[in-house]
Write a protein that holds these residues in place. Structure first.
Motif, PDB file in Angstrom:
ATOM      1  N   GLU A  46      51.403 -14.129  29.707  1.00  0.00           N
ATOM      2  CA  GLU A  46      50.865 -12.882  30.255  1.00  0.00           C
ATOM      3  C   GLU A  46      50.626 -11.823  29.181  1.00  0.00           C
ATOM      4  O   GLU A  46      50.083 -10.757  29.469  1.00  0.00           O
ATOM      5  CB  GLU A  46      51.855 -12.287  31.273  1.00  0.00           C
ATOM      6  N   LEU A  47      51.029 -12.112  27.962  1.00  0.00           N
ATOM      7  CA  LEU A  47      51.087 -11.087  26.919  1.00  0.00           C
ATOM      8  C   LEU A  47      49.746 -10.401  26.672  1.00  0.00           C
ATOM      9  O   LEU A  47      49.675  -9.174  26.627  1.00  0.00           O
ATOM     10  CB  LEU A  47      51.620 -11.691  25.625  1.00  0.00           C
ATOM     11  N   LEU A  48      48.700 -11.153  26.522  1.00  0.00           N
ATOM     12  CA  LEU A  48      47.396 -10.560  26.220  1.00  0.00           C
ATOM     13  C   LEU A  48      46.950  -9.620  27.334  1.00  0.00           C
ATOM     14  O   LEU A  48      46.440  -8.522  27.070  1.00  0.00           O
ATOM     15  CB  LEU A  48      46.353 -11.648  25.985  1.00  0.00           C
ATOM     16  N   ASP A  49      47.187  -9.998  28.577  1.00  0.00           N
ATOM     17  CA  ASP A  49      46.811  -9.151  29.709  1.00  0.00           C
ATOM     18  C   ASP A  49      47.667  -7.891  29.812  1.00  0.00           C
ATOM     19  O   ASP A  49      47.261  -6.907  30.430  1.00  0.00           O
ATOM     20  CB  ASP A  49      46.918  -9.922  31.025  1.00  0.00           C
ATOM     21  N   ARG A  50      48.832  -7.919  29.210  1.00  0.00           N
ATOM     22  CA  ARG A  50      49.774  -6.803  29.332  1.00  0.00           C
ATOM     23  C   ARG A  50      49.757  -5.858  28.129  1.00  0.00           C
ATOM     24  O   ARG A  50      50.470  -4.852  28.120  1.00  0.00           O
ATOM     25  CB  ARG A  50      51.200  -7.356  29.499  1.00  0.00           C
ATOM     26  N   CYS A  51      48.941  -6.142  27.116  1.00  0.00           N
ATOM     27  CA  CYS A  51      48.929  -5.345  25.888  1.00  0.00           C
ATOM     28  C   CYS A  51      48.725  -3.851  26.136  1.00  0.00           C
ATOM     29  O   CYS A  51      49.291  -3.027  25.421  1.00  0.00           O
ATOM     30  CB  CYS A  51      47.859  -5.848  24.921  1.00  0.00           C
ATOM     31  N   LEU A  52      47.930  -3.498  27.126  1.00  0.00           N
ATOM     32  CA  LEU A  52      47.659  -2.084  27.384  1.00  0.00           C
ATOM     33  C   LEU A  52      48.904  -1.325  27.828  1.00  0.00           C
ATOM     34  O   LEU A  52      48.943  -0.099  27.760  1.00  0.00           O
ATOM     35  CB  LEU A  52      46.554  -1.938  28.433  1.00  0.00           C
ATOM     36  N   GLU A  53      49.933  -2.047  28.267  1.00  0.00           N
ATOM     37  CA  GLU A  53      51.180  -1.412  28.691  1.00  0.00           C
ATOM     38  C   GLU A  53      52.077  -1.021  27.510  1.00  0.00           C
ATOM     39  O   GLU A  53      53.008  -0.241  27.680  1.00  0.00           O
ATOM     40  CB  GLU A  53      51.984  -2.363  29.587  1.00  0.00           C
ATOM     41  N   PHE A  54      51.799  -1.570  26.339  1.00  0.00           N
ATOM     42  CA  PHE A  54      52.683  -1.364  25.192  1.00  0.00           C
ATOM     43  C   PHE A  54      52.301  -0.113  24.420  1.00  0.00           C
ATOM     44  O   PHE A  54      51.119   0.181  24.245  1.00  0.00           O
ATOM     45  CB  PHE A  54      52.641  -2.561  24.247  1.00  0.00           C
ATOM     46  N   PRO A  55      53.302   0.620  23.929  1.00  0.00           N
ATOM     47  CA  PRO A  55      53.002   1.803  23.127  1.00  0.00           C
ATOM     48  C   PRO A  55      52.391   1.390  21.788  1.00  0.00           C
ATOM     49  O   PRO A  55      52.802   0.382  21.196  1.00  0.00           O
ATOM     50  CB  PRO A  55      54.374   2.460  22.932  1.00  0.00           C
ATOM     51  N   ASP A  56      51.425   2.164  21.324  1.00  0.00           N
ATOM     52  CA  ASP A  56      50.820   1.822  20.040  1.00  0.00           C
ATOM     53  C   ASP A  56      51.407   2.638  18.898  1.00  0.00           C
ATOM     54  O   ASP A  56      50.958   2.546  17.761  1.00  0.00           O
ATOM     55  CB  ASP A  56      49.299   1.966  20.093  1.00  0.00           C
ATOM     56  N   ASP A  57      52.439   3.427  19.213  1.00  0.00           N
ATOM     57  CA  ASP A  57      53.061   4.258  18.188  1.00  0.00           C
ATOM     58  C   ASP A  57      54.503   3.834  17.876  1.00  0.00           C
ATOM     59  O   ASP A  57      55.248   4.578  17.252  1.00  0.00           O
ATOM     60  CB  ASP A  57      53.035   5.725  18.620  1.00  0.00           C
ATOM     61  N   ARG A  58      54.887   2.650  18.335  1.00  0.00           N
ATOM     62  CA  ARG A  58      56.238   2.131  18.062  1.00  0.00           C
ATOM     63  C   ARG A  58      56.142   0.718  17.521  1.00  0.00           C
ATOM     64  O   ARG A  58      55.229  -0.035  17.879  1.00  0.00           O
ATOM     65  CB  ARG A  58      57.067   2.094  19.354  1.00  0.00           C
ATOM     66  N   LEU A  59      57.096   0.347  16.706  1.00  0.00           N
ATOM     67  CA  LEU A  59      57.202  -1.031  16.248  1.00  0.00           C
ATOM     68  C   LEU A  59      57.606  -1.898  17.427  1.00  0.00           C
ATOM     69  O   LEU A  59      58.526  -1.559  18.174  1.00  0.00           O
ATOM     70  CB  LEU A  59      58.247  -1.141  15.141  1.00  0.00           C
ATOM     71  N   LEU A  60      56.921  -3.022  17.606  1.00  0.00           N
ATOM     72  CA  LEU A  60      57.260  -3.980  18.654  1.00  0.00           C
ATOM     73  C   LEU A  60      57.976  -5.159  18.015  1.00  0.00           C
ATOM     74  O   LEU A  60      57.515  -5.706  17.012  1.00  0.00           O
ATOM     75  CB  LEU A  60      56.003  -4.456  19.378  1.00  0.00           C
TER      76      LEU A  60
END
Length: 104
Positions: A46-60
């Motif tokens: 599901e990761l690719l579909d969920r990318c928009l949920e992740f913050p782009d200003d933090r290390l993942l």
């Protein structure tokens, strides 16, 4: 293509204390058994579909049981513009490094 580095559980614990976010890519039954508090559960499929949920200003920090799925997940996240690393080692290593766990 930049390959994200693998980091130890001890380094992951330290990075989480400084604002990094753990992305757990294991399957639902694995997550239900035990997981890292505050982690985001996003199974690899599901990761690719969920990318928009992740913050782009933090290390993942990607995580799975054996490191194969999470290495692929970290690569996928980097390819999509995120700053991501892969945590090597298991939940046993995470706990040994002082990280907490949530069990159901």
């Amino acid at each position: 293509m930049r390959r994200p580095p693998a980091i130890s559980a001890a380094e992951a614990v330290r990075l989480v204390e400084h604002g990094a976010l753990v992305v757990d890519v294991r399957r639902q039954f694995e997550w239900n058994r035990v997981h890292i508090p505050g982690a985001v559960h996003a199974p690899l499929e599901e990761l690719l579909d969920r990318c928009l949920e992740f913050p782009d200003d933090r290390l993942l920090i990607t995580f799975c049981t054996g490191g194969i799925r999470s290495a692929g997940a970290a690569n996928l996240l980097v390819e999509n513009g995120f700053d991501a690393v892969n945590m090597s080692g298991s939940l046993v290593h995470w706990r040994g490094a002082g990280g907490s766990l949530t069990a159901r």
